[in-house]
Scaffold this motif. Structure first.
Motif, PDB file in Angstrom:
ATOM      1  N   THR A   1      -2.014   5.322  -7.123  1.00  0.00           N
ATOM      2  CA  THR A   1      -1.469   5.156  -5.771  1.00  0.00           C
ATOM      3  C   THR A   1      -1.633   6.418  -4.938  1.00  0.00           C
ATOM      4  N   SER A   2      -1.589   7.587  -5.580  1.00  0.00           N
ATOM      5  CA  SER A   2      -1.734   8.851  -4.860  1.00  0.00           C
ATOM      6  C   SER A   2      -3.190   9.271  -4.710  1.00  0.00           C
TER       7      SER A   2
ATOM      8  N   THR B   1      -6.303   2.761  -4.542  1.00  0.00           N
ATOM      9  CA  THR B   1      -5.387   3.818  -4.154  1.00  0.00           C
ATOM     10  C   THR B   1      -4.622   3.413  -2.897  1.00  0.00           C
ATOM     11  N   GLY B   2      -3.849   4.368  -2.348  1.00  0.00           N
ATOM     12  CA  GLY B   2      -3.134   4.160  -1.097  1.00  0.00           C
ATOM     13  C   GLY B   2      -3.768   4.975   0.012  1.00  0.00           C
ATOM     14  N   SER B   3      -3.163   4.948   1.183  1.00  0.00           N
ATOM     15  CA  SER B   3      -3.806   5.540   2.357  1.00  0.00           C
ATOM     16  C   SER B   3      -3.934   7.057   2.294  1.00  0.00           C
ATOM     17  N   LYS B   4      -3.179   7.709   1.382  1.00  0.00           N
ATOM     18  CA  LYS B   4      -3.317   9.157   1.227  1.00  0.00           C
ATOM     19  C   LYS B   4      -4.259   9.538   0.080  1.00  0.00           C
TER      20      LYS B   4
ATOM     21  N   GLN C   1      -7.626   8.800  -0.302  1.00  0.00           N
ATOM     22  CA  GLN C   1      -9.029   8.522  -0.042  1.00  0.00           C
ATOM     23  C   GLN C   1      -9.978   9.571  -0.619  1.00  0.00           C
TER      24      GLN C   1
ATOM     25  N   SER D   1      -0.965   1.613   3.106  1.00  0.00           N
ATOM     26  CA  SER D   1       0.434   2.019   3.026  1.00  0.00           C
ATOM     27  C   SER D   1       0.514   3.375   2.342  1.00  0.00           C
ATOM     28  N   GLU D   2       1.616   4.092   2.619  1.00  0.00           N
ATOM     29  CA  GLU D   2       1.902   5.349   1.930  1.00  0.00           C
ATOM     30  C   GLU D   2       3.068   5.194   0.962  1.00  0.00           C
ATOM     31  N   ASP D   3       3.652   3.996   0.884  1.00  0.00           N
ATOM     32  CA  ASP D   3       4.826   3.736   0.064  1.00  0.00           C
ATOM     33  C   ASP D   3       4.386   3.191  -1.300  1.00  0.00           C
ATOM     34  N   THR D   4       4.698   3.923  -2.367  1.00  0.00           N
ATOM     35  CA  THR D   4       4.169   3.577  -3.696  1.00  0.00           C
ATOM     36  C   THR D   4       4.447   2.136  -4.111  1.00  0.00           C
TER      37      THR D   4
ATOM     38  N   ILE E   1       2.191  -0.123  -2.106  1.00  0.00           N
ATOM     39  CA  ILE E   1       0.799   0.040  -2.543  1.00  0.00           C
ATOM     40  C   ILE E   1       0.559  -0.756  -3.818  1.00  0.00           C
TER      41      ILE E   1
END
Length: 198
Positions: free
Chosen positions: A122-123, A147-150, A152, A166-169, A172
């Motif tokens: 996710t991170s 992964t999530g939006s942070k 990449q 999303s940035e919320d685990t 995600i």
């Protein structure tokens, strides 16, 4: 809706995230390409390897089970292995080489050119996941990341990177599993067409 109603609030946030996901043309096209890569590997007699930590480990196991067992339809079993399940391997490798090598070492032992590695983080920054991708690349596997939006930056090691908007685990993770279910449906349908034509 009361701001104190955490359950309703979470569901509303999840719904908004799923709406963003369903309208994300880049994500949808990436998901289609991931399904096609998995289909190509399985048709060629190769396998899908999956890795993740925590909730993403559970997702890896869930997705592997959909491929080996079935998603919705009766059909032949296909090769998928979650590298999160062998406690002896995980603890031995973690003890002898460090936790950041628990998946890379298994990829080295089990991965072959033509396989697909699906790596979930996710991170996008988990050392154990990044090392698995590095090892997979070196061995000629197709590398896929969730992964999530942070996260990449993880894309530098992935042939295909699916980014949940999303940035919320927890959200995600929900998007990852729901999208993976869609990918499983596409894979199953494509492979069933192949088996009926042969």
């Amino acid at each position: 809706m009361s701001s104190n109603d955490l359950i309703a609030s979470h569901l509303a946030e999840s719904l908004a995230a799923f709406e963003r996901t369903s309208e994300d043309a880049t994500l949808l096209e990436t998901a289609r390409k991931i399904a096609a890569a998995i289909v190509a590997a399985l048709r060629a007699g190769n396998k899908l390897l999956l890795v993740g930590n925590g909730g993403s480990a559970a997702d890896a196991q869930h997705i592997a089970a959909e491929i080996v067992g079935r998603y919705k339809q009766e059909r032949p079993a296909y090769a998928a292995i979650a590298l999160t399940t062998d406690t002896s391997a995980l603890t031995a490798i973690g003890n002898d080489y460090g936790y950041d090598q628990v998946f890379a070492r298994q990829v080295e032992g089990l991965g072959q050119r033509g396989d697909v590695l699906l790596a979930i983080s996710t991170s996008g920054r988990s050392p154990s996941i990044l090392n698995a991708l590095i090892n997979a690349r070196a061995r000629g596997l197709t590398t896929v990341g969730f992964t999530g939006s942070k996260g990449q930056a993880m894309g530098d090691l992935c042939d295909l990177l699916l980014v949940a908007p999303s940035e919320d685990t927890p959200i995600i993770q929900q998007i990852h599993l729901a999208t993976a279910h869609g990918i499983c449906a596409a894979v199953e349908q494509a492979l069933m067409r192949t088996s009926t034509q042969s």
